[in-house]
Design an enzyme around this catalytic site. Structure first.
Site, PDB file in Angstrom:
ATOM      1  N   ASP A  50     -10.692  55.745  50.580  1.00 55.68           N
ATOM      2  CA  ASP A  50     -11.172  55.049  51.763  1.00 55.68           C
ATOM      3  C   ASP A  50     -12.426  54.282  51.380  1.00 55.68           C
ATOM      4  OD1 ASP A  50     -10.730  55.082  54.857  1.00 55.68           O
ATOM      5  OD2 ASP A  50     -12.890  55.287  54.586  1.00 55.68           O
ATOM      6  N   ASN A  58     -17.127  44.511  58.111  1.00 47.92           N
ATOM      7  CA  ASN A  58     -16.423  43.646  59.066  1.00 47.92           C
ATOM      8  C   ASN A  58     -17.350  43.183  60.186  1.00 47.92           C
ATOM      9  OD1 ASN A  58     -13.821  43.184  58.176  1.00 47.92           O
ATOM     10  ND2 ASN A  58     -12.972  44.988  59.148  1.00 47.92           N
ATOM     11  N   ASP A  67     -11.482  40.992  54.859  1.00 47.73           N
ATOM     12  CA  ASP A  67     -10.141  40.796  54.292  1.00 47.73           C
ATOM     13  C   ASP A  67     -10.213  40.514  52.797  1.00 47.73           C
ATOM     14  OD1 ASP A  67      -9.099  41.141  56.825  1.00 47.73           O
ATOM     15  OD2 ASP A  67      -8.571  39.032  57.122  1.00 47.73           O
ATOM     16  N   GLU A  93      -8.531  50.466  56.034  1.00 46.65           N
ATOM     17  CA  GLU A  93      -9.220  50.473  54.742  1.00 46.65           C
ATOM     18  C   GLU A  93      -8.880  51.739  53.969  1.00 46.65           C
ATOM     19  OE1 GLU A  93     -12.105  52.400  57.601  1.00 46.65           O
ATOM     20  OE2 GLU A  93     -10.838  50.646  57.710  1.00 46.65           O
TER      21      GLU A  93
END
Length: 174
Positions: A50, A58, A67, A93
């Protein structure tokens, strides 16, 4: 026609953003590898990964930067593993890496090598300054004496959660 079917199969098995395998394909693939491990007695290990604090990236840099971080991350993963090993995006993620032939110790070494490589990488993704990324990793080895697919995955996930609880940017093997 055959080429179109192959292309459709590849598209159906691939995460469109990152190019990693998708969750559905991963579950099929891990099932086949478990069957092989049971049949041959070969080791099989799994990494549950992770990206740490990815929501912050973000939120502060925008989804296009996030992204691109995910795309670069997958490229780094693919560089760190052997051709017969696989990377899958199983959530936003969240990723899994399947390591056929790897014992728990060998998988732990792969996980640490990957963690270190990601930490050292300046993610130059069109944002200033570059994005720093770290990962938390949980590692499990399939036990042929009663392990199930769900149990195998759950152990890796539990170790991932422990890595996060213990401060992130770490690998938990046992």
């Amino acid at each position: 026609m055959k080429l179109s079917n192959q292309r459709l199969e590849r598209l159906a098995a691939t995460d469109p953003l990152t190019g990693a395998g998708n969750r559905r394909h991963f579950i099929e693939h891990i099932g086949a590898e478990i069957a092989r491990a049971k049949r041959t007695g070969a080791p099989l290990s799994l990494l549950s990964l992770d990206l740490d604090h990815f929501k912050d990236t973000n939120d502060s840099r925008g989804h296009s930067v996030g992204d691109e971080v995910l795309r670069v991350f997958v490229r780094k993963c693919l560089e760190a593993i052997r051709p017969y090993e696989s990377v899958a995006r199983v959530g936003g993620e969240e990723f899994m890496v399947l390591l056929p032939g790897a014992t728990l110790d060998a998988a732990g070494a792969v996980a640490e090598r990957l963690r270190s490589a990601i930490e050292r990488t300046a993610f130059d993704v069109g944002a200033e300054p570059s994005v720093g990324v770290t990962i938390s990793v949980g590692v499990s080895e399939f036990r042929r004496d009663g392990d199930t697919l769900d149990g195998f995955v759950n152990v890796a996930d539990q170790r991932l959660y422990r890595a996060k609880f213990e401060g992130r940017n770490r690998v938990v093997v046992a």
